[in-house]
Design a protein around this motif. Structure first.
Motif, PDB file in Angstrom:
ATOM      1  N   ALA A  80      31.694 -31.760 -18.725  1.00  0.00           N
ATOM      2  CA  ALA A  80      30.944 -31.477 -17.472  1.00  0.00           C
ATOM      3  C   ALA A  80      31.605 -30.344 -16.689  1.00  0.00           C
ATOM      4  O   ALA A  80      30.755 -29.548 -16.280  1.00  0.00           O
ATOM      5  CB  ALA A  80      31.525 -32.863 -16.841  1.00  0.00           C
ATOM      6  N   ALA A 106      32.800 -36.440 -13.624  1.00  0.00           N
ATOM      7  CA  ALA A 106      31.291 -36.525 -13.978  1.00  0.00           C
ATOM      8  C   ALA A 106      30.478 -36.715 -12.773  1.00  0.00           C
ATOM      9  O   ALA A 106      29.347 -36.082 -12.535  1.00  0.00           O
ATOM     10  CB  ALA A 106      31.028 -37.678 -14.901  1.00  0.00           C
ATOM     11  N   TRP A 157      26.621 -37.799 -19.466  1.00  0.00           N
ATOM     12  CA  TRP A 157      28.042 -37.649 -19.270  1.00  0.00           C
ATOM     13  C   TRP A 157      28.505 -38.533 -18.176  1.00  0.00           C
ATOM     14  O   TRP A 157      29.617 -39.232 -18.382  1.00  0.00           O
ATOM     15  CB  TRP A 157      28.713 -36.081 -19.415  1.00  0.00           C
ATOM     16  CG  TRP A 157      28.372 -35.423 -20.486  1.00  0.00           C
ATOM     17  CD1 TRP A 157      27.887 -35.656 -21.739  1.00  0.00           C
ATOM     18  CD2 TRP A 157      28.140 -33.992 -20.401  1.00  0.00           C
ATOM     19  NE1 TRP A 157      27.471 -34.772 -22.495  1.00  0.00           N
ATOM     20  CE2 TRP A 157      27.722 -33.545 -21.657  1.00  0.00           C
ATOM     21  CE3 TRP A 157      28.191 -32.916 -19.457  1.00  0.00           C
ATOM     22  CZ2 TRP A 157      27.651 -32.317 -22.143  1.00  0.00           C
ATOM     23  CZ3 TRP A 157      27.954 -31.664 -19.637  1.00  0.00           C
ATOM     24  CH2 TRP A 157      27.712 -31.353 -20.945  1.00  0.00           C
ATOM     25  N   ASN A 210      28.561 -42.001 -19.681  1.00  0.00           N
ATOM     26  CA  ASN A 210      29.367 -42.106 -20.736  1.00  0.00           C
ATOM     27  C   ASN A 210      30.777 -42.416 -19.964  1.00  0.00           C
ATOM     28  O   ASN A 210      31.627 -43.237 -20.547  1.00  0.00           O
ATOM     29  CB  ASN A 210      29.448 -41.108 -21.663  1.00  0.00           C
ATOM     30  CG  ASN A 210      28.218 -40.942 -22.345  1.00  0.00           C
ATOM     31  OD1 ASN A 210      27.529 -42.152 -22.621  1.00  0.00           O
ATOM     32  ND2 ASN A 210      27.907 -40.003 -23.125  1.00  0.00           N
ATOM     33  N   VAL A 225      34.837 -35.532 -22.322  1.00  0.00           N
ATOM     34  CA  VAL A 225      34.133 -35.933 -21.401  1.00  0.00           C
ATOM     35  C   VAL A 225      34.080 -34.940 -20.267  1.00  0.00           C
ATOM     36  O   VAL A 225      33.384 -34.358 -19.604  1.00  0.00           O
ATOM     37  CB  VAL A 225      33.556 -37.220 -21.073  1.00  0.00           C
ATOM     38  CG1 VAL A 225      32.426 -37.374 -20.145  1.00  0.00           C
ATOM     39  CG2 VAL A 225      33.462 -38.119 -22.329  1.00  0.00           C
ATOM     40  N   ASP A 258      29.957 -35.063 -27.972  1.00  0.00           N
ATOM     41  CA  ASP A 258      29.367 -36.542 -27.434  1.00  0.00           C
ATOM     42  C   ASP A 258      30.391 -37.512 -27.435  1.00  0.00           C
ATOM     43  O   ASP A 258      30.998 -37.630 -28.846  1.00  0.00           O
ATOM     44  CB  ASP A 258      28.057 -36.876 -28.143  1.00  0.00           C
ATOM     45  CG  ASP A 258      27.515 -37.841 -27.477  1.00  0.00           C
ATOM     46  OD1 ASP A 258      27.035 -37.975 -26.394  1.00  0.00           O
ATOM     47  OD2 ASP A 258      27.517 -38.973 -28.101  1.00  0.00           O
TER      48      ASP A 258
END
Length: 364
Positions: free
Chosen positions: A253, A327, A348, A351, A249, A83
């Motif tokens: 994904a 993402a 995600w 983010n 990240v 995360d």
């Protein structure tokens, strides 16, 4: 000869951090995002790993281990795979502590480094970003004017991580004809700290705006004392960390979408067999690797003491653009499921969007 092969030590670090991210960080991510709150128990667990303390000098309570920007990039990608918000919270104090260790005076090291070597997690942060879409770390609006035996700090910083609890801030400001960094304690007269900001993504990470109103600092507050410090190296290190976080990240994904597309069937066929799905996923894989190589190149230059400004800027800018695209493709791959909280892809995506603008709007 160029090689991207990890050393045995780096592989051990990568596997250990991946296991921790999978078992501790990812299960806590959704609740932390929904509640916009850091899980204190997780911060305590991360502190027990010694990710910061082990790399600080032994004479100030640390482990005295050699610090490697490349190994830190590998480590941060794994945590961000778990995360991004929780990874950023865990390692935000490192930007402060490592700057003190590398460029601080002996008095600054003696006073501040033991804070990060205690039994509990200690928060401090680098304050670099300023309000406004046109922010440029080379043209800072925050200024430190030399006065008598010290400085007077004026201006504002935004998106400061852990601003709700940090004991000290390392504030980067224009000073004279250049830039300097200053250690500002939380209780300094003239410092106003906002309530935690409400952001699109990274909701678990409390960020605040700092405002400096004729804040008086002694000369000893200047990082590096009378000689100052290499501010550009601080900026380059922050950019590498940001690029590495976005790589994590992107990988999260990608690795979620591939098995989903293989299992999800439409018209008696796995959607992964359809070119409209398969080709973008192949591109997602390519771009994730590209992000990693750019971040590692910049980290390698930092590690060798070379000028890493160009490499760090390219890594951040490229990752900002491609992590948003990856993402977004993740949401597209899941279709309607990409928009619901049952799956983490929408988190995600938020983010990635937030990470991409932490140094101003990419298009500008």
């Amino acid at each position: 000869m160029i090689s991207f092969q990890l050393t045995e030590e780096q592989e051990v670090v990568r596997e250990a951090m991946h296991d921790f991210a999978e078992q501790a960080i990812r299960p806590a991510a959704r609740d932390a995002d929904e509640e916009s709150k850091l899980p204190e128990a997780l911060l305590a667990q991360i502190h027990e790993l010694g990710l910061i303390a082990t790399q600080l000098p032994a004479e100030h309570g640390g482990g005295g281990e050699e610090r490697s920007p490349v190994t830190m990039a590998i480590l941060l990608e794994e945590l961000a795979w778990g995360d991004a918000a929780l990874a950023a919270a865990a390692l935000a104090p490192a930007a402060f502590a490592f700057a003190i260790a590398d460029a601080g005076t002996e008095d600054q090291r003696r006073e501040l480094l033991p804070l990060f070597c205690g039994e509990s997690f200690h928060a401090a942060a680098l304050a670099l970003v300023e309000p406004g879409a046109l922010f440029d770390p080379a043209k800072l609006a925050t200024r430190a004017e030399a006065r008598d035996d010290g400085f007077v700090l004026s201006g504002a910083k935004s998106l400061v991580p852990l601003g709700d609890r940090a004991s000290h801030f390392l504030v980067v400001a224009a000073s004279g004809d250049g830039r300097d960094a200053f250690v500002v304690p939380r209780d300094a007269a003239g410092l106003t700290i906002s309530e935690p900001e409400k952001n699109l993504g990274l909701k678990a990470l409390p960020t605040t705006t700092l405002r400096f109103q004729a804040l008086e600092l002694p000369a000893a507050a200047r990082l590096g004392g009378s000689t100052g410090c290499d501010v550009q190296r601080l900026v380059d290190g922050a950019r590498v960390a940001l690029a590495t976080t976005m790589t994590g990240v992107s990988r999260a994904a990608l690795e979620f979408c591939v098995p989903y597309a293989k299992d999800r069937r439409a018209f008696d066929q796995a959607i992964a067999q359809k070119q409209g799905i398969a080709f973008p996923m192949a591109e997602m894989h390519i771009e994730t690797d590209c992000q990693r190589w750019l971040a590692w190149q910049a980290a390698s230059q930092l590690e060798r003491g070379l000028d890493s400004t160009r490499a760090a800027h390219l890594a951040r800018a490229y990752s900002a653009e491609k992590s948003m695209w990856i993402a977004d493709q993740g949401v597209q791959t899941l279709g309607g499921h990409g928009f619901i909280r049952e799956h983490p892809v929408e988190m995600w995506y938020r983010n990635a969007r937030t990470l991409s603008v932490l140094e101003g709007m990419l298009a500008l």
